[in-house]
Design a protein around this motif. Structure first.
Motif, mmCIF file in Angstrom:
data_model
loop_
_atom_site.group_PDB
_atom_site.id
_atom_site.type_symbol
_atom_site.label_atom_id
_atom_site.label_comp_id
_atom_site.label_asym_id
_atom_site.label_seq_id
_atom_site.Cartn_x
_atom_site.Cartn_y
_atom_site.Cartn_z
ATOM 1 N N ARG A 227 33.826 44.551 5.159
ATOM 2 C CA ARG A 227 32.841 43.175 5.519
ATOM 3 C C ARG A 227 33.218 42.060 5.130
ATOM 4 O O ARG A 227 33.857 41.784 4.329
ATOM 5 N N ALA A 228 32.350 41.069 5.620
ATOM 6 C CA ALA A 228 32.544 39.578 5.192
ATOM 7 C C ALA A 228 33.775 39.177 5.402
ATOM 8 O O ALA A 228 34.382 38.380 4.461
ATOM 9 N N ARG A 229 34.824 39.313 6.302
ATOM 10 C CA ARG A 229 36.253 39.000 6.111
ATOM 11 C C ARG A 229 36.144 37.687 6.764
ATOM 12 O O ARG A 229 35.522 37.100 7.760
ATOM 13 N N PHE A 239 33.329 38.230 9.520
ATOM 14 C CA PHE A 239 33.424 39.405 10.483
ATOM 15 C C PHE A 239 33.459 40.555 9.645
ATOM 16 O O PHE A 239 33.730 40.862 8.426
ATOM 17 N N LEU A 240 32.895 41.620 10.648
ATOM 18 C CA LEU A 240 32.879 43.027 10.360
ATOM 19 C C LEU A 240 34.346 43.353 10.683
ATOM 20 O O LEU A 240 34.794 42.937 11.820
ATOM 21 N N VAL A 280 31.705 40.104 15.123
ATOM 22 C CA VAL A 280 30.596 38.877 14.771
ATOM 23 C C VAL A 280 29.457 40.070 14.566
ATOM 24 O O VAL A 280 28.965 40.814 15.194
ATOM 25 N N PRO A 281 29.019 39.888 13.132
ATOM 26 C CA PRO A 281 27.802 40.715 12.852
ATOM 27 C C PRO A 281 26.618 40.285 13.588
ATOM 28 O O PRO A 281 26.128 39.349 13.958
ATOM 29 N N SER A 282 25.834 41.390 13.607
ATOM 30 C CA SER A 282 24.549 41.335 14.420
ATOM 31 C C SER A 282 23.758 40.473 13.818
ATOM 32 O O SER A 282 22.842 39.694 14.638
ATOM 33 N N LYS A 283 23.680 40.328 12.668
ATOM 34 C CA LYS A 283 22.481 39.533 12.023
ATOM 35 C C LYS A 283 22.831 38.131 12.007
ATOM 36 O O LYS A 283 21.792 37.266 12.357
#
Length: 500
Positions: A227-229, A239-240, A280-283
């Motif tokens: 997570r959080a790359r 990024f995920l 790209v994370p959905s949030k």
């Protein structure tokens, strides 16, 4: 379009997933090496979108799903969501390169090049294909910005064979997100919901569907790898990472959780590697959607600070016990941060109660806030806790960034004049490029100038300039007031407004 990983070893390895080029490149599909066993694959029959069951919470339960040979089947999940995954095809005329923009009129011909060489409309049109997914039954589609950027025509194909022309409703280059609207859509299209990417844990199962190498409705599965790359693709990287197979052409496609919710948009891969992809994370996408739908662009909050991570060494030197935060290394003159009283060596620990653990975390937190909003900034100054109220400004376009205009501000007027503009740091619209032979060049505009007034209207941004130029009557001689970089004095320029 390339970007780099933090490690020098992979300096050129990371690439945004390009829209797969149609033609020879799209046909050159690699085969598995003899040294590696070929993966087994099941081919599922295509299910028309009308037959797909509605998306619901807890749509797929591995405990009760069908299994073959002890392996849980994802077929129920695939059947439920694939009708909402689309192929995005684009066509774009060749654009004049930056080098050609700088050539004086007639210079290309003097070098033996055809008249207008490098301009729009010369050479073959660029064609490409990517992926996307419908998030609203009326025909609202999410995809990557780099899939549709500079596109002149966008056509979206559904899994059931239907196809629609599409317009770009909005896009955000800094997060590589774009929003499309299908023209003439019936209003009852299959759609998938955005889930909560923050609820994902490393090791959770995920599934990707897309259009890799033009192979429509390709399905791959894996887990969330990290997570959080921060892959240094932009200022808001979070990024995920997944090992689900994604390839060129998967750009803009969805990454699903096991409930049939989209938790990410597949965007980047590490070239030459397997099992390393980024979404790209959905949030983050959810936070951008209101602005993309309303105006077509994303305006971000801005403090006007230069910040860096608080390291153990810096904490010791500053006499702090805190180990996380963002150290203010510089304060822009006249910025919201300066007006609120922020100083160099302040350590920002939270914004509106949300903890700040790094410089990047501060940048992302502020960017998700609306300009002109009032926020509480908690900080450490000289080892003592303080809080300041700050009214955020609007983040200006940085050097080399493309300015995207709101939908309610016409982009055609600056193009007709032959000038490209971006927001200037100290207010106004800065000239980035001037088309050779254009009205702007004949009027004496050159790159670097800052447009501060059009007629009687003061100009504070590109949006102001676009609106003022759009309102000008065709054929009129338009009086402009410009400022040269580093100068406080202004100059007058007259530009003839071309016919629409």
């Amino acid at each position: 379009m390339a970007c780099s990983l933090p490690s020098r070893r992979f300096l050129s390895a990371l690439v945004l997933l390009p829209a797969a080029t149609l033609g020879a490149c799209g046909q050159a599909i690699g085969t598995a090496s003899a040294a590696s066993p070929a993966p087994t694959a099941q081919v599922a029959a295509a299910v028309p979108a009308q037959a797909a069951p509605p998306i619901q919470k807890a749509l797929f339960n591995p405990a009760v799903a069908g299994s073959q040979g002890g392996i849980t089947s994802l077929a129920p999940l695939v059947d439920a969501v694939k009708g909402a995954v689309v192929n995005v095809e684009v066509r774009a005329r060749p654009r004049r390169s930056a080098a050609m923009q700088r050539l004086p009129p007639g210079m290309a011909e003097r070098f033996g090049l055809p008249p207008g060489f490098g301009g729009e409309g010369n050479g073959p049109a660029r064609q490409g294909a990517g992926s996307g997914f419908i998030i609203d039954a009326s025909g609202i589609v999410l995809t990557n910005n780099h899939v549709v950027e500079d596109a002149d025509q966008v056509r979206v194909k559904l899994d059931d064979g239907r196809a629609f022309d599409a317009e770009v409703m909005g896009r955000d280059p800094l997060t590589d997100v774009a929003l499309l609207k299908l023209k003439g859509a019936p209003g009852n299209l299959p759609a998938v919901p955005l889930g909560d990417s923050d609820a994902l844990r490393v090791g959770d199962a995920v599934m990707a569907i897309g259009n890799p190498f033009g192979l429509a409705s390709s399905v791959s599965a894996g887990i969330l790898s990290a997570r959080a790359r921060d892959i240094q693709a932009g200022p808001y990287d979070e990024f995920l990472q997944t090992d689900a197979a994604i390839n060129p052409g998967n750009s803009g496609g969805p990454l699903f959780n096991m409930q049939g919710e989209v938790v990410g948009m597949n965007t980047a891969i590490v070239g030459g590697a397997t099992g390393i992809g980024f979404a790209v994370p959905s949030k983050l996408i959810q936070a951008l959607l209101p602005q993309l739908k309303e105006t077509g662009v994303v305006r971000r909050g801005w403090l006007g600070l230069a910040v860096q991570d608080l390291t153990p060494d810096l904490a010791r030197a500053l006499g702090l016990e805190a180990m996380k935060g963002a150290v203010v290394a510089g304060v822009n003159r006249g910025s919201p941060g300066e007006r609120a009283g922020l100083r160099e060596e302040d350590v920002i620990t939270s914004v509106n109660g949300k903890p700040v653990e790094s410089a990047g975390g501060l940048t992302r937190a502020v960017a998700l806030l609306q300009p002109d909003s009032r926020v509480k900034v908690n900080l450490l100054r000289g080892g003592k806790a303080q809080s300041l109220d700050v009214t955020l400004g609007t983040r200006p376009a940085q050097n080399g960034e493309q300015e995207v205009l709101p939908r309610n501000a016409s982009a055609s007027a600056p193009r007709r004049l032959g000038v490209q503009l971006s927001d200037a740091r100290d207010g106004g619209a800065q000239v980035v490029a001037v088309e050779p032979g254009s009205p702007a060049e004949r009027g004496g505009l050159v790159p670097g100038m800052v447009l501060v007034q059009v007629g009687d209207q003061k100009i504070a941004s590109v949006s102001d300039a676009a609106q003022a130029l759009t309102a000008a009557k065709p054929g009129a001689a338009l009086l402009l007031r410009v400022r040269m970089p580093g100068s406080e004095s202004t100059l007058l320029r007259a530009v003839e407004v071309p016919e629409r």
